[in-house]
Design a protein around this motif. Sequence first.
Motif, PDB file in Angstrom:
ATOM      1  N   ILE A 128       7.547  -3.286  -2.900  1.00  0.00           N
ATOM      2  CA  ILE A 128       6.398  -3.348  -1.990  1.00  0.00           C
ATOM      3  C   ILE A 128       6.852  -3.116  -0.553  1.00  0.00           C
ATOM      4  O   ILE A 128       6.248  -2.354   0.197  1.00  0.00           O
ATOM      5  CB  ILE A 128       5.678  -4.693  -2.129  1.00  0.00           C
ATOM      6  CG1 ILE A 128       5.100  -4.835  -3.540  1.00  0.00           C
ATOM      7  CG2 ILE A 128       4.586  -4.846  -1.077  1.00  0.00           C
ATOM      8  CD1 ILE A 128       4.482  -6.198  -3.812  1.00  0.00           C
ATOM      9  N   GLY A 129       7.962  -3.783  -0.188  1.00  0.00           N
ATOM     10  CA  GLY A 129       8.503  -3.569   1.149  1.00  0.00           C
ATOM     11  C   GLY A 129       8.957  -2.135   1.350  1.00  0.00           C
ATOM     12  O   GLY A 129       8.787  -1.563   2.440  1.00  0.00           O
ATOM     13  N   LEU A 130       9.555  -1.552   0.313  1.00  0.00           N
ATOM     14  CA  LEU A 130      10.002  -0.159   0.399  1.00  0.00           C
ATOM     15  C   LEU A 130       8.818   0.774   0.607  1.00  0.00           C
ATOM     16  O   LEU A 130       8.883   1.715   1.406  1.00  0.00           O
ATOM     17  CB  LEU A 130      10.766   0.222  -0.871  1.00  0.00           C
ATOM     18  CG  LEU A 130      11.261   1.675  -0.955  1.00  0.00           C
ATOM     19  CD1 LEU A 130      12.249   1.959   0.167  1.00  0.00           C
ATOM     20  CD2 LEU A 130      11.880   1.943  -2.318  1.00  0.00           C
ATOM     21  N   ALA A 131       7.715   0.493  -0.109  1.00  0.00           N
ATOM     22  CA  ALA A 131       6.533   1.350   0.041  1.00  0.00           C
ATOM     23  C   ALA A 131       5.981   1.259   1.461  1.00  0.00           C
ATOM     24  O   ALA A 131       5.596   2.279   2.053  1.00  0.00           O
ATOM     25  CB  ALA A 131       5.468   0.927  -0.968  1.00  0.00           C
ATOM     26  N   LEU A 132       5.970   0.060   2.011  1.00  0.00           N
ATOM     27  CA  LEU A 132       5.455  -0.102   3.372  1.00  0.00           C
ATOM     28  C   LEU A 132       6.344   0.590   4.392  1.00  0.00           C
ATOM     29  O   LEU A 132       5.871   1.320   5.273  1.00  0.00           O
ATOM     30  CB  LEU A 132       5.323  -1.590   3.702  1.00  0.00           C
ATOM     31  CG  LEU A 132       4.178  -2.345   3.008  1.00  0.00           C
ATOM     32  CD1 LEU A 132       4.276  -3.830   3.313  1.00  0.00           C
ATOM     33  CD2 LEU A 132       2.837  -1.811   3.463  1.00  0.00           C
ATOM     34  N   THR A 133       7.655   0.348   4.297  1.00  0.00           N
ATOM     35  CA  THR A 133       8.558   0.937   5.286  1.00  0.00           C
ATOM     36  C   THR A 133       8.686   2.439   5.114  1.00  0.00           C
ATOM     37  O   THR A 133       8.712   3.188   6.099  1.00  0.00           O
ATOM     38  CB  THR A 133       9.943   0.274   5.192  1.00  0.00           C
ATOM     39  OG1 THR A 133      10.424   0.360   3.839  1.00  0.00           O
ATOM     40  CG2 THR A 133       9.871  -1.192   5.602  1.00  0.00           C
ATOM     41  N   THR A 155       8.260  -3.071  12.725  1.00  0.00           N
ATOM     42  CA  THR A 155       6.826  -3.347  12.613  1.00  0.00           C
ATOM     43  C   THR A 155       6.390  -3.412  11.154  1.00  0.00           C
ATOM     44  O   THR A 155       5.621  -4.294  10.748  1.00  0.00           O
ATOM     45  CB  THR A 155       6.030  -2.262  13.355  1.00  0.00           C
ATOM     46  OG1 THR A 155       6.446  -2.206  14.719  1.00  0.00           O
ATOM     47  CG2 THR A 155       4.543  -2.546  13.298  1.00  0.00           C
ATOM     48  N   ALA A 156       6.875  -2.485  10.338  1.00  0.00           N
ATOM     49  CA  ALA A 156       6.507  -2.476   8.929  1.00  0.00           C
ATOM     50  C   ALA A 156       7.037  -3.717   8.212  1.00  0.00           C
ATOM     51  O   ALA A 156       6.352  -4.294   7.351  1.00  0.00           O
ATOM     52  CB  ALA A 156       7.040  -1.206   8.263  1.00  0.00           C
ATOM     53  N   ASN A 157       8.249  -4.143   8.551  1.00  0.00           N
ATOM     54  CA  ASN A 157       8.797  -5.340   7.919  1.00  0.00           C
ATOM     55  C   ASN A 157       8.024  -6.593   8.297  1.00  0.00           C
ATOM     56  O   ASN A 157       7.808  -7.478   7.458  1.00  0.00           O
ATOM     57  CB  ASN A 157      10.265  -5.498   8.312  1.00  0.00           C
ATOM     58  CG  ASN A 157      11.198  -4.758   7.362  1.00  0.00           C
ATOM     59  OD1 ASN A 157      11.459  -5.216   6.263  1.00  0.00           O
ATOM     60  ND2 ASN A 157      11.674  -3.598   7.797  1.00  0.00           N
ATOM     61  N   LEU A 158       7.605  -6.669   9.549  1.00  0.00           N
ATOM     62  CA  LEU A 158       6.807  -7.817   9.954  1.00  0.00           C
ATOM     63  C   LEU A 158       5.472  -7.852   9.210  1.00  0.00           C
ATOM     64  O   LEU A 158       4.975  -8.921   8.827  1.00  0.00           O
ATOM     65  CB  LEU A 158       6.569  -7.783  11.469  1.00  0.00           C
ATOM     66  CG  LEU A 158       7.795  -8.040  12.346  1.00  0.00           C
ATOM     67  CD1 LEU A 158       7.448  -7.874  13.820  1.00  0.00           C
ATOM     68  CD2 LEU A 158       8.337  -9.444  12.091  1.00  0.00           C
ATOM     69  N   ALA A 159       4.881  -6.678   8.981  1.00  0.00           N
ATOM     70  CA  ALA A 159       3.610  -6.620   8.259  1.00  0.00           C
ATOM     71  C   ALA A 159       3.764  -7.084   6.812  1.00  0.00           C
ATOM     72  O   ALA A 159       2.832  -7.633   6.215  1.00  0.00           O
ATOM     73  CB  ALA A 159       3.069  -5.191   8.285  1.00  0.00           C
ATOM     74  N   ALA A 160       4.946  -6.867   6.233  1.00  0.00           N
ATOM     75  CA  ALA A 160       5.177  -7.248   4.835  1.00  0.00           C
ATOM     76  C   ALA A 160       5.649  -8.684   4.677  1.00  0.00           C
ATOM     77  O   ALA A 160       5.728  -9.188   3.549  1.00  0.00           O
ATOM     78  CB  ALA A 160       6.212  -6.305   4.212  1.00  0.00           C
ATOM     79  N   THR A 161       5.974  -9.370   5.765  1.00  0.00           N
ATOM     80  CA  THR A 161       6.580 -10.701   5.681  1.00  0.00           C
ATOM     81  C   THR A 161       5.659 -11.723   5.034  1.00  0.00           C
ATOM     82  O   THR A 161       6.069 -12.485   4.144  1.00  0.00           O
ATOM     83  CB  THR A 161       6.989 -11.182   7.090  1.00  0.00           C
ATOM     84  OG1 THR A 161       7.979 -10.296   7.612  1.00  0.00           O
ATOM     85  CG2 THR A 161       7.556 -12.592   7.025  1.00  0.00           C
ATOM     86  N   VAL A 162       4.411 -11.774   5.472  1.00  0.00           N
ATOM     87  CA  VAL A 162       3.473 -12.760   4.931  1.00  0.00           C
ATOM     88  C   VAL A 162       3.274 -12.542   3.436  1.00  0.00           C
ATOM     89  O   VAL A 162       3.327 -13.484   2.630  1.00  0.00           O
ATOM     90  CB  VAL A 162       2.126 -12.694   5.676  1.00  0.00           C
ATOM     91  CG1 VAL A 162       1.106 -13.620   5.015  1.00  0.00           C
ATOM     92  CG2 VAL A 162       2.312 -13.070   7.131  1.00  0.00           C
TER      93      VAL A 162
END
Length: 457
Positions: free
Chosen positions: A391-396, A426-433
């Motif tokens: 999921i994180g990979l897809a976002l970043t 920015t993308a990592n912060l969006a995926a943190t929650v």
Amino acid sequence: MTTDSSLRSGPGTTGRRSSSREGGDGGGGRAHGRLPGREHLPARQPVSAAPAAPVLDVVVPVYNEEKDLHPCVVRLHGHLARTFPYPFRITVADNASTDSTPAVAAALAAELPGVRSVRLEEKGRGRALRTVWAESDAPVLAYMDVDLSTDLNALLPLVAPLISGHSDLAIGSRLARSSRVVRGTKREFISRAYNLILRSSLAAGFSDAQCGFKAIRREVAERLLPMVEDSGWFFDTELLVLAERAGLRIHEVPVDWIDDPDSTVHIVRTAAEDLKGVWRVGRALAVGALPLDRLARPFGDDPRDRALTGVERGLARQLIGFCAVGVLSTLFYLALYSLFRLGVGPQFANGGALLVSAVANTAANRRLTFGVRGRGGAVRHQAQGLVVFAIGLALTSGSLAALGAASASPSHGSPSHSTELAVLITANLAATVLRFLLLRAWVFPARDRAPDSEDIR
């Protein structure tokens, strides 16, 4: 100290003595031990039971009050006899008076049931309250000024939360929005200024520290009184500050209050002593000299102490652990990305850095954040962690693709390395929650976590 007392309970009421001492520490440990659970104090007792002990002990500290003492106590006694549904006692605490106050107090004790007099050879309101409260057998202890500036209709609302077991201390407040107060500008200014000082210097949450209208449960007084040093006017302020810092529940009652123009209180001297007390207590709190940790979990009935099944615990601690691991793993990821970027393109560098950091992140969160010990389920946890990684990979990766598409036009050159890092952060912060929620609810559910004493506490 000499005592001349009549300890009969208030007229027309019966009751039984509270069992609030049960479960407390014995001997010398009582001063700082664990308090028993709060109980609603029963108003009635079986007909065959022994005579009732008082549920409420109202202390009236006095110094040279021969004129006002008799009408004050008569009025207070009459009000309690008419309105209070429990046995009560009124204790006149004489602070080394030099006039006929001791004789008046003794006459009242002989005249009225439920009234007693206590003589102290040293002055000090705090000393009087400490002495009487420490020796009283009533489960609820209160005090009020002899001038009865506070409307007595507030007395039952003051002590009711203590009798019911809801609160630990109760105070009358002249500064509440719904209070009705009649007093001069000078006293109004001093009172508000003093409470502003308490809020700013000691972070006090209660609104009125000096109103002479307070109550406390006896088992709470037993633990707090040994910690209070002051024996004068600062006594109850210090008591309230320590109680609040210890996490005890303080109930506030708006009062109707009329200033006594004949009050003998020396305002300037009292203010100076109070400021000295604020400095002393503030310094002790700053250096950790007060043993408030002994009262951090005072009551056995605190719901946070119950090991209930099906109720998630430790969210705050897990968030702190997750954030700490997240910061370290993000730094690790950025370092890996910068290293991989030296030899491959941004997508491959991002994928490799994210994969390695995801494995380390899952292992760290498994042990440090969610407290999962041992090797059992470790492979499954890593597999599920890789799904979270995807999921994180897809976002970043999507963010990098969007950045590349935006830079593909002739008017834009290739994105700089700093721009790529900014987009990735920015993308990592969006995926943190989302990552935390998935780890807590799916990868490391409560059933896989061993009970943690810190969660329960």
